[in-house]
Motif scaffolding. Structure first.
Motif, mmCIF file in Angstrom:
data_model
loop_
_atom_site.group_PDB
_atom_site.id
_atom_site.type_symbol
_atom_site.label_atom_id
_atom_site.label_comp_id
_atom_site.label_asym_id
_atom_site.label_seq_id
_atom_site.Cartn_x
_atom_site.Cartn_y
_atom_site.Cartn_z
ATOM 1 N N UNK A 58 58.668 30.253 37.938
ATOM 2 C CA UNK A 58 58.620 28.964 37.253
ATOM 3 C C UNK A 58 59.655 28.007 37.854
ATOM 4 N N UNK A 59 60.834 28.513 38.153
ATOM 5 C CA UNK A 59 61.860 27.684 38.787
ATOM 6 C C UNK A 59 61.401 27.183 40.148
ATOM 7 N N UNK A 60 60.741 28.059 40.900
ATOM 8 C CA UNK A 60 60.236 27.676 42.213
ATOM 9 C C UNK A 60 59.180 26.591 42.121
ATOM 10 N N UNK A 61 58.294 26.698 41.147
ATOM 11 C CA UNK A 61 57.271 25.671 40.950
ATOM 12 C C UNK A 61 57.894 24.361 40.481
ATOM 13 N N UNK A 62 58.941 24.468 39.686
ATOM 14 C CA UNK A 62 59.590 23.282 39.140
ATOM 15 C C UNK A 62 60.211 22.426 40.246
ATOM 16 N N UNK A 63 60.651 23.053 41.303
ATOM 17 C CA UNK A 63 61.302 22.341 42.397
ATOM 18 C C UNK A 63 60.455 21.193 42.925
ATOM 19 N N UNK A 64 59.154 21.391 43.060
ATOM 20 C CA UNK A 64 58.307 20.350 43.612
ATOM 21 C C UNK A 64 57.542 19.553 42.581
ATOM 22 N N UNK A 65 57.914 19.668 41.309
ATOM 23 C CA UNK A 65 57.153 18.999 40.255
ATOM 24 C C UNK A 65 58.070 18.095 39.424
ATOM 25 N N UNK A 66 57.732 16.808 39.293
ATOM 26 C CA UNK A 66 58.596 15.902 38.521
ATOM 27 C C UNK A 66 58.497 16.119 37.012
#
Length: 123
Positions: free
Chosen positions: A52-60
């Motif tokens: 989830x943290x990894x996905x959050x990196x590229x998502x505003x």
């Protein structure tokens, strides 16, 4: 001859140990919600928090883990994706995003995931 016998014993030990570890491998299927939208991502990971943290990196927009289920095999994710195929969203990025615009559809996704739950971990 003795060296060959020791090597053979080690090989047998290594094979048994590898099979045992594979039998214990557990994955988590997860449903991640993108805040203020009707979009959800279905995936699997050994570490859903890090995923989830990894996905959050590229998502505003804020991502939250909506639902998680421990499963025994990677194929469980494919069966869940197949069950939700009609809700697939084309966001120009990943292929595992779905538009679940009603509570009933979100519950359908959760039910599909619960069908894949590993029974040994329920107790």
């Amino acid at each position: 001859m003795e060296q060959l016998l020791r090597n053979r014993k080690y090989q047998i030990h290594w094979i048994r140990r590898t099979r045992f570890r594979a039998a214990l491998r557990v994955y988590t299927s997860h449903l991640i919600h993108e805040a203020n939208t009707t979009y959800y991502k279905v995936g699997h990971s050994k570490n859903p928090t890090e995923r989830c943290r990894g996905l959050q990196t590229g998502n505003p927009r804020q991502l939250t883990r909506e639902h998680e289920v421990r499963v025994r095999d990677k194929e469980a994710e494919g069966r869940v994706l197949e069950a939700l195929q009609e809700y697939k969203a084309d966001l120009g990025g990943g292929t595992k995003w779905f538009r679940l615009d009603t509570k009933a559809r979100v519950n359908e996704a959760k039910a599909a995931m619960n069908n894949e739950k590993w029974p040994d971990l329920l107790h």
